[in-house]
Design an enzyme around this catalytic site. Structure first.
Site, PDB file in Angstrom:
ATOM      1  N   HIS A  72       0.827  -1.219   0.000  1.00 32.63           N
ATOM      2  CA  HIS A  72       0.000   0.000   0.000  1.00 32.63           C
ATOM      3  C   HIS A  72       0.860   1.267   0.000  1.00 32.63           C
ATOM      4  O   HIS A  72       0.514   2.275   0.624  1.00 32.63           O
ATOM      5  CB  HIS A  72      -0.942   0.029   1.208  1.00 32.63           C
ATOM      6  N   ASN A 129     -10.326  -2.778   2.562  1.00 33.87           N
ATOM      7  CA  ASN A 129     -10.009  -2.794   1.136  1.00 33.87           C
ATOM      8  C   ASN A 129     -11.278  -2.555   0.325  1.00 33.87           C
ATOM      9  O   ASN A 129     -12.382  -2.559   0.864  1.00 33.87           O
ATOM     10  CB  ASN A 129      -9.431  -4.156   0.735  1.00 33.87           C
ATOM     11  N   TYR A 147       1.056  -4.123  12.063  1.00 33.00           N
ATOM     12  CA  TYR A 147       1.048  -2.701  11.681  1.00 33.00           C
ATOM     13  C   TYR A 147       1.942  -1.851  12.581  1.00 33.00           C
ATOM     14  O   TYR A 147       2.787  -1.093  12.102  1.00 33.00           O
ATOM     15  CB  TYR A 147      -0.395  -2.176  11.652  1.00 33.00           C
TER      16      TYR A 147
HETATM   17 FE1  HDE Z   1      -2.505  -4.782   5.501  1.00 34.18          FE
HETATM   18  N1  HDE Z   1      -0.670  -4.037   5.944  1.00 34.18           N
HETATM   19  N2  HDE Z   1      -1.856  -6.639   6.056  1.00 34.18           N
HETATM   20  N3  HDE Z   1      -4.257  -5.625   4.888  1.00 34.18           N
HETATM   21  N4  HDE Z   1      -3.140  -3.024   4.893  1.00 34.18           N
HETATM   22  C1  HDE Z   1      -0.290  -2.757   5.770  1.00 34.18           C
HETATM   23  O1  HDE Z   1       0.913  -1.493   7.377  1.00 34.18           O
HETATM   24  C2  HDE Z   1      -0.761  -6.886   6.802  1.00 34.18           C
HETATM   25  C3  HDE Z   1      -4.610  -6.931   4.979  1.00 34.18           C
HETATM   26  C4  HDE Z   1      -4.397  -2.694   4.472  1.00 34.18           C
HETATM   27  O2  HDE Z   1      -3.191   3.517   3.963  1.00 34.18           O
HETATM   28  C5  HDE Z   1       1.055  -2.459   6.360  1.00 34.18           C
HETATM   29  O3  HDE Z   1       1.545   0.629   7.864  1.00 34.18           O
HETATM   30  C6  HDE Z   1      -0.713  -8.256   7.170  1.00 34.18           C
HETATM   31  C7  HDE Z   1      -6.024  -7.097   4.779  1.00 34.18           C
HETATM   32  C8  HDE Z   1      -4.453  -1.313   4.082  1.00 34.18           C
HETATM   33  O4  HDE Z   1      -1.531   3.353   5.394  1.00 34.18           O
HETATM   34  C9  HDE Z   1       1.476  -3.808   6.982  1.00 34.18           C
HETATM   35  C10 HDE Z   1      -1.829  -8.832   6.612  1.00 34.18           C
HETATM   36  C11 HDE Z   1      -6.512  -5.842   4.563  1.00 34.18           C
HETATM   37  C12 HDE Z   1      -3.175  -0.818   4.298  1.00 34.18           C
HETATM   38  C13 HDE Z   1       0.274  -4.679   6.658  1.00 34.18           C
HETATM   39  C14 HDE Z   1      -2.539  -7.805   5.922  1.00 34.18           C
HETATM   40  C15 HDE Z   1      -5.398  -4.934   4.621  1.00 34.18           C
HETATM   41  C16 HDE Z   1      -2.375  -1.911   4.810  1.00 34.18           C
HETATM   42  C17 HDE Z   1       2.034  -1.826   5.394  1.00 34.18           C
HETATM   43  C18 HDE Z   1      -2.258 -10.289   6.664  1.00 34.18           C
HETATM   44  C19 HDE Z   1      -7.958  -5.430   4.271  1.00 34.18           C
HETATM   45  C20 HDE Z   1      -2.679   0.584   4.025  1.00 34.18           C
HETATM   46  C21 HDE Z   1       2.339  -0.465   5.915  1.00 34.18           C
HETATM   47  C22 HDE Z   1      -2.357 -10.794   7.948  1.00 34.18           C
HETATM   48  C23 HDE Z   1      -8.861  -5.760   5.340  1.00 34.18           C
HETATM   49  C24 HDE Z   1      -2.962   1.508   5.166  1.00 34.18           C
HETATM   50  C25 HDE Z   1       1.575  -0.344   7.136  1.00 34.18           C
HETATM   51  C26 HDE Z   1      -2.529   2.910   4.814  1.00 34.18           C
HETATM   52  C27 HDE Z   1      -1.027  -1.798   5.188  1.00 34.18           C
HETATM   53  C28 HDE Z   1       0.206  -5.946   7.101  1.00 34.18           C
HETATM   54  C29 HDE Z   1      -3.723  -8.053   5.176  1.00 34.18           C
HETATM   55  C30 HDE Z   1      -5.563  -3.537   4.403  1.00 34.18           C
HETATM   56  C31 HDE Z   1       2.781  -4.379   6.526  1.00 34.18           C
HETATM   57  C32 HDE Z   1       0.378  -8.913   7.994  1.00 34.18           C
HETATM   58  C33 HDE Z   1      -6.808  -8.412   4.852  1.00 34.18           C
HETATM   59  C34 HDE Z   1      -5.649  -0.555   3.537  1.00 34.18           C
HETATM   60  O5  HDE Z   1       1.658  -3.710   8.355  1.00 34.18           O
END
Ligand code: HDE
Length: 716
Positions: free
Chosen positions: A90, A163, A377
């Site tokens: 993202h 999402n 996060y």
């Molecule tokens: Fe994320 N995700 N994600 N994700 N995600 C990040 O956090 C993670 C997942 C989502 O505009 C990271 O600060 C794991 C689902 C959005 O700043 C990180 C898993 C959904 C955003 C991270 C998921 C999301 C992130 C990268 C699986 C929808 C952007 C930078 C367990 C429900 C937020 C950060 C923004 C961002 C980890 C799966 C949505 C790496 C480990 C499912 C919208 O921490």
């Protein structure tokens, strides 16, 4: 430099007014940190006025620079360290401020303060993003869009980090690094940027059948929304809401865009990579600047705890939706995005969302993907934002007080007074003190769920059905949408070099979704597919739902032309009265007429006046706008017909299924461009009134869908 007089947002004074939080209070608090250069002297970071910002200090005019030059050193030191790590996923995003306002029903389901009073607006900051590409990648790539909302409630920040698709690729967070490594550009050459059309992605997903449902969503037109205002949002996981009586219920969160859902066409999305890589962020920015705010309704699907096991899928499995026919979405509020950030880095880049940020009245479930996210996060933000004090960065601060005994580390801003940084204490009168849970304004209390189990690394058998909801999604698409999905799999797999990966997708994954889908993609790749759908393994469920209207983008088409941008093609000799009439009529419908000419020079109109162009033909090409009207005037139509760009404009609009109108001689441009004039979605007439109503009705359908198969024969 912060403006004075300055009130630290965590000061006693701020505390006193905390309960008065309104929509503007976050913006008021940010005001303390906003700074503009107006009227200021140029100074160093230490406040020394700078006399010469053009010449470094040298030993003689042509001599070496002197180390003594603290002004030069400070400037370069700071510049050399301007970049921070981008988000691992993202990375590319755009954000806006706004507010959330609940409907009366909301309070029934959750004791959270933001849901209690329908007259109260809670400030929000929302960041939309793509997943795969780096910060500088294109907006309109085929990808999932992040939809992350920070609610600055009086009881603390609640982050709904969702999402634009309601399911995910994997079921357990332990697979997230594998998935992200596979979808990111390939490690040896960092190709391709922002796309899933490459070997490692298809290798992984074809070996992980649980990804099938989500991959199908990303092969649909949902993967390149027309505008962030036309996108749905989903919390994905099942969460819990807890009411004032302490009763918990399972919920899925939904954002429904009030402007309806619609997307780009794949060819258009690809061309936008070059024509306007900032397409989505620019549209949001421009619309908010001009007062056309983005609006979404917030809704929940509610499942009573006793009904947890009544579905033919597991509520804890993030690769499954709850079909809206089985549990309707109850609207509980509305969100409006109405203010652009002042500074991209300070706000959009430094904002830190975290699904673990919740307030009393909202709680988690044991979804193993959500559980993993609760760790990830904060962990990644420590690195990205330089240590554990990033909650003090203005955009991340709650609007309520935040006192505790955490201390020190990098970039600490708060000057904690007193000697007691522990609890219990008697030196500081026992403060800061705990708050017991309560129906209102209480401390956070986790839902008292009984867990009686053996430690085990295993997945529940109830997570085992990977295909039937993919079939449900496929069955719910219109014929046009199905054609686009077939084209998407065909395109993506054409970029996969290893034949065995293509075969695995086409022979082993697609037949489980639908035999026809498999056969058509197989045909395009010269790969045989099975005649029979593989029988599901006995222990796996099959969806009791055959189709669901809510899964088709067409179910929520905009139906009006509000916020739409219409190209008015003009050249010297154009009928100026028609230009004026069209602009006024479009504006009355909430749309914008944008005058496009061969160059930026004012155009001489037949009424003796000048028409000032808003853009040139290649400055705002057809892919950047919603539809086209060729304005009347014989000379104007002739000049446009003699321009390659003029011909291309209408050809491309035709190919992308856009409504096209030509007034008077304007039809000559269509004929010169070989655009059929006797077809649905093409409107010819002598006057503006002849074409306007049918043209806007066609635009309300977003595209002229009946043209879809034929449009591909257009060379543009
Ligand atoms: Fe994320 N995700 N994600 N994700 N995600 C990040 O956090 C993670 C997942 C989502 O505009 C990271 O600060 C794991 C689902 C959005 O700043 C990180 C898993 C959904 C955003 C991270 C998921 C999301 C992130 C990268 C699986 C929808 C952007 C930078 C367990 C429900 C937020 C950060 C923004 C961002 C980890 C799966 C949505 C790496 C480990 C499912 C919208 O921490």
């Amino acid at each position: 430099m912060a403006k004075n007089p300055y009130t630290h947002p965590n000061s006693d004074e701020a505390h006193d007014t905390a309960h008065k939080t309104t929509e503007t209070s976050k913006s008021d608090r940010l005001e303390a940190f906003r700074s503009d250069a107006e009227g200021h002297d140029l100074r160093t970071n230490q406040g020394t006025r700078i006399a010469d910002n053009h010449n470094s200090l040298k030993a003689g005019e042509r001599g070496p620079t002197l180390m003594e030059d603290f002004i030069f050193r400070e400037k370069l030191n700071h510049f050399d360290n301007e970049r921070i790590p981008e988000r691992i996923v993202h990375a590319r995003g755009a954000a806006a401020h706004g507010y959330f306002q609940p409907y009366a029903e909301a309070a029934e389901y959750s004791k959270a303060g933001l849901f209690q009073d329908p007259s109260k607006k809670t400030p929000v900051f929302v960041r939309f993003s793509t997943v795969q590409g780096p910060r500088g990648s294109n907006d309109t790539v085929r990808d999932v869009r992040g939809f992350a909302t920070k609610f600055y409630t009086d009881e603390g920040n609640w982050d709904l980090v969702g999402n634009d698709m309601p399911v995910f690729f994997i079921q357990d967070a332990i697979k997230f690094p594998d998935f992200v490594h596979a979808v990111k550009p390939e490690p040896h050459n960092e190709i391709p940027q922002g796309q899933s059309a490459h070997d490692t992605f298809w290798d992984f997903v074809s070996l992980m059948p649980e990804s099938t449902h989500m991959v199908l969503w990303t092969m649909s037109d949902r993967a390149f929304p027309r505008h962030y205002r036309n996108m749905e949002g989903f919390g994905v996981h099942t969460f819990r809401l807890v009411d004032k009586q302490g009763k918990a219920r399972f919920v899925k969160f939904h954002w429904k865009p009030l402007a309806g859902t619609c997307s780009l066409i794949w060819d258009e999305a690809q061309k936008l990579w070059g024509r306007d890589p900032d397409f989505n962020r620019r549209n949001m920015w421009d619309d908010i600047e001009s007062g056309d705010f983005l609006e979404y309704e917030f809704g929940i699907q509610v499942v009573e705890e006793e009904d947890e096991h009544k579905f033919d899928f597991d509520l804890l499995d993030p690769t499954k939706i709850i079909p809206e026919e089985q549990v309707p979405v109850t609207p509980i509020g509305k969100m409006v995005l109405n203010r652009n950030p002042d500074n991209f880095f300070a706000e959009t880049e430094q904002v830190a969302f975290n699904p673990a940020n919740v307030v009393p009245g909202i709680d988690f479930t044991n979804d193993p993907l959500l559980q993993g996210r609760l760790f990830s996060y904060l962990d990644t933000q420590m690195l990205r934002l330089g240590g554990p004090n990033f909650h003090e960065i203005p955009i991340n601060q709650p609007v309520c007080p935040f006192h505790n005994n955490q201390r020190d580390s990098m970039h600490r801003q708060t000057i904690d007074k007193g000697q007691a940084s522990y609890e219990p204490n008697s030196i500081d009168n026992g403060y800061p003190s705990e708050t017991p849970p309560a129906p209102e304004n209480g401390g956070f209390e986790t839902v008292n769920e009984r867990v009686d189990a053996n430690k085990i690394r295993a997945r529940s058998a109830s997570f085992g059905d990977h295909y039937s909801q993919a079939t449900l999604f496929w069955n719910s698409q219109t014929e046009v949408e199905k054609e686009h999905i077939i084209a998407a799999y065909t395109f993506e797999l054409s970029k996969v070099e290893r034949p065995w990966i293509r075969e695995r997708v086409i022979q082993q994954i697609l037949p489980n979704i639908d035999l026809e889908l498999a056969r058509r993609v197989g045909e395009n790749h010269g790969i045989e597919t099975p005649a029979e759908k593989p029988a599901p393994a006995e222990e796996l469920g099959t969806s009791s739902q055959q189709a669901s209207e809510a899964l088709s983008l067409m179910a929520r088409l905009p139906h009006d032309i509000k916020y739409r941008k219409v190209a008015l093609l003009v050249a010297d000799g154009v009928d100026g009265d028609q230009v004026e009439a069209l602009k006024a009529k479009l504006e009355a419908e909430g749309a914008k007429g944008i005058v496009i000419a061969p160059s930026m020079a004012p155009v001489k109109a037949t009424n003796g006046q000048q028409v000032v162009p808003d853009a040139m033909l290649n400055g705002l090409p057809s892919v950047t706008l919603d539809s086209v009207i060729v304005v009347g005037g014989a000379e104007s139509a002739k000049a446009l017909s003699q321009s390659g760009l003029g011909l291309y404009y209408v050809q491309e609009a035709y190919k992308h299924l856009k409504a096209i109108a030509a007034i008077g001689e304007g039809k000559d441009l269509l004929s010169a461009a070989s655009v059929p004039t006797q077809e649905d979605g093409i409107f010819l007439g002598a006057t503006v009134d002849d074409v306007f109503t049918p043209f806007t009705e066609a635009m309300g359908q977003h595209r002229v869908w009946s043209r879809d198969p034929k449009a591909n024969s257009m060379p543009a």
